[in-house]
Write an enzyme that holds these catalytic residues in place. Structure first.
Site, PDB file in Angstrom:
ATOM      1  N   LYS A 202       0.776  -1.251   0.147  1.00 25.89           N
ATOM      2  CA  LYS A 202      -0.086   0.031   0.029  1.00 25.89           C
ATOM      3  C   LYS A 202       0.831   1.391  -0.183  1.00 25.89           C
ATOM      4  CE  LYS A 202      -4.227  -2.142   1.553  1.00 25.89           C
ATOM      5  NZ  LYS A 202      -3.753  -3.531   1.806  1.00 25.89           N
TER       6      LYS A 202
HETATM    7  C1  LIG Z   1      -4.601  -4.677   1.621  1.00 30.49           C
HETATM    8  C2  LIG Z   1      -3.660  -6.004   1.575  1.00 30.49           C
HETATM    9  C3  LIG Z   1      -4.188  -6.968   0.442  1.00 30.49           C
HETATM   10  C4  LIG Z   1      -5.369  -6.902  -0.225  1.00 30.49           C
HETATM   11  O1  LIG Z   1      -5.331  -5.879  -1.356  1.00 30.49           O
HETATM   12  P1  LIG Z   1      -6.786  -5.518  -2.049  1.00 30.49           P
HETATM   13  O2  LIG Z   1      -6.108  -4.256  -2.853  1.00 30.49           O
HETATM   14  O3  LIG Z   1      -7.677  -4.609  -0.892  1.00 30.49           O
HETATM   15  O4  LIG Z   1      -7.175  -6.287  -2.702  1.00 30.49           O
HETATM   16  C5  LIG Z   1      -3.356  -8.134   0.552  1.00 30.49           C
HETATM   17  N1  LIG Z   1      -2.279  -8.208   1.130  1.00 30.49           N
HETATM   18  C6  LIG Z   1      -1.971  -7.128   2.096  1.00 30.49           C
HETATM   19  C7  LIG Z   1      -0.648  -7.339   2.780  1.00 30.49           C
HETATM   20  C8  LIG Z   1      -2.475  -6.120   2.179  1.00 30.49           C
HETATM   21  O5  LIG Z   1      -2.030  -5.042   2.898  1.00 30.49           O
END
Ligand SMILES: *Cc1c(COP(=O)(O)O)cnc(C)c1O
Length: 463
Positions: free
Chosen positions: A112
């Site tokens: 993210k």
């Molecule tokens: C947010 C997250 C996901 C899922 O991602 P999306 O874009 O919501 O599908 C998977 N793994 C980790 C470690 C995350 O932080």
């Protein structure tokens, strides 16, 4: 480039407006009116370029005149300067034609950061120019919140409020949200689960009086600018593995459908992605939807991959909009049915299209744990539990003649208990955050009640 809402009734906006707004006023999500296509030569020319340069070329057509070219290049440079790896998103080979795309070298050790660091820099540049100030509110199952706080801490034009489900995030995730000491950072622990957090954020956005009063802005994965930033690493990975002259497949550990939707956009831009595989944990609404053709909510069942413990997958609405031929009123009807009854059926035609675009699979808790152990045995790589969900599904779906890339979404040290239980070793935090456990925490507990949350926000921003 203009942006339209998936529900067809909100104003059409520029990139800057869509970015600063987040959720559309008709409850929908903003998507670009059209997706620019790159030629084979354009894609081939990306191979071997620095990550920042690829980011510039991929994102530039989407941002219109929001930033000048040199402003935008500076934003990208600042966004990725805090990453702990020169490649930003390095690829690691784990088997014959099996790869991991390591997306955890940012400041909070999860993918993210790629989007959130960009958003922080873009908000700052746009708001400074406008002489404006906003209140950011976001819901998190753990990683979004820490990434948002890291991206916005100390910025002048922004207060950031993050709702996380009390007791349901890992200690590292919690500490990353509660230890920043800047006055503009507010971590709120809500009595409820992630879907409650997300629902209260949506409610706050739909309460227009409050929304306008505090100048609410959203940075959840519903924000188009976040999706856009995530398109970039599909290009760096695929071109490193031979695209555009060779197809590449991706498996994506999925919760809110943001990261995999970015892959879908990359494919629409011309990247030759063969399979795009949705990998879920036992909270498998997306996998069930693909199998049955009905999108049906169930309760959230906590797992060792908490960032995917989701039953309402917001960004799925964006792909629905496309498979329904961009019919906003059809999407609005389905979303209304979902909120009234907890379920909606997908038409045969739309389901057929979804199945052409995506495959899907699921990993149980035992399979996730076994995958962490097996990967360590066979390749020496240590997976976080989310990545392990992906790696398990990737093995099932892989075609031996096509490279399969699993997105490694978080650093294993973010989930040390689950990793230790699976393989007997506790992954250490990278040196740059080894004092996380000593820093003092600051958090406010809130009830699952919109009015209480709004009052708290107004008190804090006027303090
Ligand atoms: C947010 C997250 C996901 C899922 O991602 P999306 O874009 O919501 O599908 C998977 N793994 C980790 C470690 C995350 O932080």
């Amino acid at each position: 480039m203009k942006y339209v809402s998936t529900r067809g009734k909100a104003p059409i906006l520029s990139f800057e407006e869509a970015m600063l707004t987040g959720l559309a006023r008709d409850g929908g999500l903003y998507v670009p009116e059209s997706v620019p296509e790159l030629s084979k030569a354009d894609i081939a020319a990306l191979a071997g370029l620095p990550y920042e340069e690829v980011a510039f070329r991929i994102m530039r057509p989407f941002i219109g005149d929001t930033f000048t070219e040199s402003e935008f290049a500076d934003i990208i440079a600042r966004a990725y300067s805090g990453f702990g790896h020169a490649a930003r998103a390095p690829l690691v080979q784990t088997g014959a034609n099996q790869f991991l795309l390591e997306l955890f070298h940012g400041p909070t050790l999860a993918f993210k950061d790629f989007a959130m660091q960009m958003i922080g820099q873009m908000f700052e540049a746009a708001l400074k120019r406008r002489g404006d100030r906003v209140t950011i509110i976001g819901a998190t199952s753990g990683d979004t919140g820490s990434a948002a706080i890291e991206a916005f801490r100390g910025l002048d034009a922004v207060d950031v409020f993050i709702l996380f489900p009390y007791g349901r995030v890992s200690e590292v995730q919690r500490r990353q949200m509660t230890t920043p000491s800047e006055d503009n950072v507010h971590a709120l622990a809500l009595d409820g689960d992630f879907d409650d957090c997300q629902a209260r954020v949506k409610d706050a956005f739909n309460h227009f009086d409050f929304r306008d009063r505090v100048r609410l802005a959203g940075v959840n994965s519903i924000n188009w600018a976040r999706v856009l930033a995530q398109v970039v690493y599909y290009f760096t990975a695929a071109t490193a593995l031979g695209a555009p002259y060779r197809k590449v497949s991706f498996t994506v550990p999925t919760g809110n459908f943001g990261d995999i939707f970015a892959g879908y956009i990359a494919r629409r831009m011309g990247l030759p992605i063969d399979k795009l595989v949705i990998a879920t944990n036992r909270n498998d609404i997306l996998h069930r939807t693909m199998e049955t053709g009905a999108y049906t909510k169930a309760g959230v069942d906590p797992t060792i991959s908490p960032s995917m413990d989701i039953q309402v997958s917001s960004n799925f609405e964006r792909v629905l909009f496309d498979v329904y031929d961009r019919d906003g009123s059809a999407v609005a009807d389905q979303m209304k049915m979902l909120s009234d009854t907890g379920s909606f059926p997908i038409s045969q035609g739309a389901l057929g299209r979804l199945r052409e675009l995506f495959e899907s699979g699921r990993a149980s808790e035992d399979e996730t744990t076994a995958t962490i152990a097996a990967m360590f045995r066979n390749s020496g790589e240590i997976l976080c539990p989310h990545t392990a969900v992906g790696a398990k599904v990737a093995l099932e779906k892989a075609d031996p003649s096509v490279p399969m890339v699993t997105l490694a979404t978080a650093h294993p040290a973010k989930f040390p208990d689950a990793v230790e239980a699976a393989m007997g070793l506790r992954p250490p935090l990278p040196n740059r955050m080894s004092d996380l456990y000593e820093r003092p925490e600051r958090v406010t507990r809130v009830t699952n009640d919109l009015a209480a949350i709004e009052t708290l926000i107004e008190e804090k921003i006027s303090a």
